[in-house]
Design a protein around this motif. Structure first.
Motif, PDB file in Angstrom:
ATOM      1  N   PHE A  16       2.606 -43.546 152.187  1.00 28.33           N
ATOM      2  CA  PHE A  16       2.285 -42.125 152.050  1.00 28.33           C
ATOM      3  C   PHE A  16       3.080 -41.451 150.944  1.00 28.33           C
ATOM      4  O   PHE A  16       2.714 -40.399 150.460  1.00 28.33           O
ATOM      5  N   ALA A  19       0.766 -41.416 147.989  1.00 32.68           N
ATOM      6  CA  ALA A  19      -0.555 -40.785 148.148  1.00 32.68           C
ATOM      7  C   ALA A  19      -0.517 -39.358 147.627  1.00 32.68           C
ATOM      8  O   ALA A  19       0.427 -38.622 147.887  1.00 32.68           O
ATOM      9  N   GLN A  20      -1.512 -39.000 146.886  1.00 34.93           N
ATOM     10  CA  GLN A  20      -1.626 -37.627 146.409  1.00 34.93           C
ATOM     11  C   GLN A  20      -2.736 -36.966 147.202  1.00 34.93           C
ATOM     12  O   GLN A  20      -3.812 -37.540 147.370  1.00 34.93           O
ATOM     13  N   SER A  21      -2.475 -35.793 147.670  1.00 31.84           N
ATOM     14  CA  SER A  21      -3.522 -35.121 148.433  1.00 31.84           C
ATOM     15  C   SER A  21      -4.526 -34.516 147.457  1.00 31.84           C
ATOM     16  O   SER A  21      -4.155 -33.834 146.508  1.00 31.84           O
ATOM     17  N   VAL A  24      -8.817 -29.680 148.543  1.00 33.98           N
ATOM     18  CA  VAL A  24      -9.928 -29.498 149.470  1.00 33.98           C
ATOM     19  C   VAL A  24     -11.000 -28.648 148.785  1.00 33.98           C
ATOM     20  O   VAL A  24     -10.699 -27.585 148.243  1.00 33.98           O
TER      21      VAL A  24
END
Length: 117
Positions: A16, A19-21, A24
């Motif tokens: 994690f 990981a890049q968000s 949205v």
């Protein structure tokens, strides 16, 4: 030596951490629904589309044996009008995400979305 230490550091790091968000996506929604009351029918838009909140569909005659050809012709005319408006909605950049059959008091319902501008 540096390569080995880097490899060990990468293997030991939690997944994690890398990981890049993704942002949205924000959507706006449009509902197009058929409303049937007795032999009266309308196509409703919520919110308004192209300045319209509703479009009157042709009144369906009684579906008796004598009126069957007229009933079918009028029903087909209404289908073509609905299809024209649905085509205009998609041409304006809306994506169909759900179609529902509706109930006895209503016809089909179509849910569209597009990215907020």
């Amino acid at each position: 030596m540096k390569t080995t230490l880097l490899a060990l550091a990468l293997c030991g790091a939690p997944a994690f951490a890398f990981a890049q968000s993704a942002p949205v996506a924000a959507y706006e929604f449009l509902t197009v629904a058929e409303l049937k009351q007795d032999s009266d029918a309308k196509l409703l838009f919520a919110p308004a589309f192209d300045g319209k909140t509703e479009v009157q569909l042709a009144r369906l005659p009684g579906a008796t044996t004598n009126n069957r050809a007229k009933f079918v012709a009028t029903y087909r005319q209404n289908l073509e009008l609905v299809n024209q408006h649905l085509a205009a909605v998609t041409a304006a950049g809306w994506e169909l995400v759900q179609a529902s059959p509706g109930t006895a008091a209503s016809g089909h319902e179509y849910l569209f979305r597009r990215l907020k501008k």
